[in-house]
Design an enzyme around this catalytic site. Structure first.
Site, short mmCIF file in Angstrom:
data_model
loop_
_atom_site.label_atom_id
_atom_site.label_comp_id
_atom_site.label_asym_id
_atom_site.label_seq_id
_atom_site.Cartn_x
_atom_site.Cartn_y
_atom_site.Cartn_z
N TYR A 6 -50.91 -29.93 83.50
CA TYR A 6 -51.14 -28.48 83.53
C TYR A 6 -50.01 -27.81 82.77
O TYR A 6 -48.84 -28.11 82.99
CB TYR A 6 -51.16 -27.98 84.98
CG TYR A 6 -51.37 -26.49 85.11
CD1 TYR A 6 -52.57 -25.90 84.74
CD2 TYR A 6 -50.36 -25.68 85.61
CE1 TYR A 6 -52.76 -24.53 84.86
CE2 TYR A 6 -50.54 -24.30 85.75
CZ TYR A 6 -51.74 -23.73 85.37
OH TYR A 6 -51.92 -22.37 85.50
N ASP A 19 -42.96 -30.25 78.30
CA ASP A 19 -43.10 -29.15 79.26
C ASP A 19 -42.30 -29.49 80.51
O ASP A 19 -42.68 -30.33 81.31
CB ASP A 19 -44.59 -28.95 79.57
CG ASP A 19 -44.82 -27.77 80.51
OD1 ASP A 19 -43.84 -27.23 81.06
OD2 ASP A 19 -46.00 -27.40 80.71
N LYS A 34 -40.17 -21.70 86.48
CA LYS A 34 -39.92 -22.01 87.89
C LYS A 34 -38.43 -21.89 88.27
O LYS A 34 -37.96 -20.79 88.44
CB LYS A 34 -40.55 -23.36 88.23
CG LYS A 34 -42.10 -23.28 88.04
CD LYS A 34 -42.89 -24.34 88.73
CE LYS A 34 -44.37 -23.97 88.73
NZ LYS A 34 -45.20 -24.64 87.73
C1 PLP Z 1 -46.21 -24.05 86.72
C2 PLP Z 1 -46.35 -24.72 85.41
C3 PLP Z 1 -46.70 -24.01 84.24
C4 PLP Z 1 -47.11 -22.57 84.27
O1 PLP Z 1 -46.11 -21.71 84.68
P1 PLP Z 1 -46.50 -20.25 85.23
O2 PLP Z 1 -45.18 -19.58 85.44
O3 PLP Z 1 -47.28 -20.47 86.49
O4 PLP Z 1 -47.32 -19.59 84.18
C5 PLP Z 1 -46.68 -24.69 83.04
N1 PLP Z 1 -46.35 -25.99 82.98
C6 PLP Z 1 -46.04 -26.70 84.06
C7 PLP Z 1 -45.65 -28.12 83.93
C8 PLP Z 1 -46.04 -26.09 85.32
O5 PLP Z 1 -45.76 -26.82 86.42
#
Ligand code: PLP
Length: 441
Positions: free
Chosen positions: A154, A249, A281
């Site tokens: 994701y 990511d 995060k």
């Molecule tokens: C949470 C998450 C996102 C998206 O971040 P948001 O602040 O919710 O838009 C993207 N990549 C990873 C790996 C994530 O865990």
């Protein structure tokens, strides 16, 4: 009432139920992010009134050990004094200027100093914005349009990255959500995770069109699925051979898996570092702050230095930057050591209790990030992750909730711990795990 109460909480939650009803009248589904609705576990999502260290307190006044931790950001627990002070101090000086501030420089310096391959960084307001911008930058830099992602990873709700269907050989992505045009998904190739041969094949076929491979540094959004030894290195080698960028990511793993995220655990691959990284995060400390960054020559393509446009009214917001900076600065070696102790205790409890009660399970972990699959055997990709007893997880979730422990309401999520999870919170959780395992056995 506390989690130490001898009697479990009642199954219903009247104050949350009343709030949910009001919310539904004005907000789709009553929530502002779908997983909060308890869709896969059923029941009434708890509306939270406040957080205190390792706990959240709901609208009915019930206190839960919090293993959601805002889905990752609250690595220090709720209301950490240094972060509160930083936020209050920044807020007293103004909320937003739309002009540069020193706090943005400090936060960028902190990130650059921790993650060695990141030479330049740009601040944004969400992980989604970070990955969206990184993809645009990779496309602008390479002059190519196709993006490779992995099923089960994701990267936020970016159109081109919502495609995650497909397994086996190079599958042309189909949109996972109505509203994502087929044309956006057509530029996305979805491959099975941990399958370098599939990556080789995709590049053999379309290498000259591929702008970037984006991957979760160590996936946590299909449960924790660590990259197999050599996987990251292989991705770097293949992308470099074909002139494509590698985007790591680290929105979830960044500053959580270790002080330098997944990169800090795995090290820079022998074949080279990823070109771009995304963060979010933890680095926002619970406020909307995220970032993307990497090689200076790639980042130089961004406006105003270069032609790739990217902007944000609230980017680098001073209050959010203060929260993020205070959080990162408070993430000392002792904090990471505590996260490990908490993760050790909880994973050991799951292994022991589930084992004793004959509940099929598999615990996977990177650093202090772990998840529990309701199945036996190694989970290497999304197909494996989906072979779970989700119904049993739902019963376990509610058994835990009634015993004062709030797990993430999905069997595909990390159980997020914080350094504020003290011995009392850990012991209460361990007890709840044993009792809940007995209940669902
Ligand atoms: C949470 C998450 C996102 C998206 O971040 P948001 O602040 O919710 O838009 C993207 N990549 C990873 C790996 C994530 O865990």
């Amino acid at each position: 009432m506390t989690s130490d109460a001898a009697q479990p909480f009642p199954a219903d939650a009247p104050a949350s139920a009343a709030l949910l009803e009001r919310a539904r009248a004005v907000v789709p589904g009553g929530v502002n992010s779908p997983v909060r609705a308890y869709g896969s576990v059923g029941g009434t999502p708890r509306f939270i009134a406040r957080g205190e260290g390792p706990y959240v307190v709901d609208a009915d006044g019930r206190r839960y050990v919090d293993l959601v931790c805002s889905w990752g950001p609250m690595i220090l627990g709720h209301g950490h004094p240094q972060v509160r002070e930083a936020v209050a101090g920044a807020a007293a000086e103004g909320f937003s200027f739309g002009m540069p501030t020193e706090r943005e420089v400090l936060l960028a310096e902190e990130i650059v100093s921790r993650v060695e391959p990141v030479e330049r960084v740009r601040l944004v307001s969400s992980g989604t914005e970070a990955t969206m911008s990184a993809i645009r930058l990779a496309r602008g830099y390479t002059g190519r349009s196709v993006v490779v992602k992995f099923a089960g990873c994701y990267h936020g709700h970016v159109d081109a990255l919502l495609a995650s269907a497909g397994s086996g050989v190079a599958t042309f992505g189909l949109p996972d959500s109505p509203g994502v045009p087929a044309s956006a998904a057509a530029e996305t190739i979805v491959l099975p995770y941990n399958d370098l041969a599939a990556v080789e094949r995709a590049f053999a076929e379309r290498g000259s069109e591929i702008a970037a491979v984006i991957t979760e540094a160590a996936p946590g959004n299909m449960g924790v699925v660590p990259p197999a030894p050599g996987f990251t290195e292989g991705l770097r080698r293949i992308t470099a051979e074909h002139g494509a960028l590698l985007v790591s990511d680290e929105v979830m793993t960044g500053f959580r898996a270790s002080a330098a995220g997944w990169l800090g655990l795995e090290g820079v691959p022998a074949s080279g570092a990823p070109d771009l990284f995304t963060f979010g995060k933890v680095m926002g400390g619970g406020f909307p702050a995220a970032a993307f960054g990497g090689r200076a020559d790639v980042m130089a393509m961004l406006a105003p230095e270069g032609p790739v446009y990217q902007a944000g009214t609230l980017s680098g917001n001073p209050v959010a930057a203060a929260a993020g900076l205070a959080t990162l600065r408070a993430c000392t070696p002792e904090v990471y050591a505590r996260l490990d102790v908490v993760a050790d205790a909880l994973t050991a409890a799951v292994t022991e209790s589930f084992g004793r009660h004959g509940i099929a399970h598999r615990v996977q972990r990177v650093g202090s990030m772990f998840s529990v699959f309701f199945r036996e055997g190694e989970v290497r990709d999304y197909d494996d992750a989906r072979q779970q007893d989700a119904e049993r997880f739902g019963r376990f979730f509610h058994a835990m909730l009634r015993r004062g422990v709030h797990l993430p309401p999905s069997c595909y999520e990390v159980w997020f711990v914080s350094a504020a999870h003290d011995d009392a919170a850990v012991e209460a959780t361990v007890r709840a795990i044993e009792e809940s395992a007995a209940e669902i056995a």
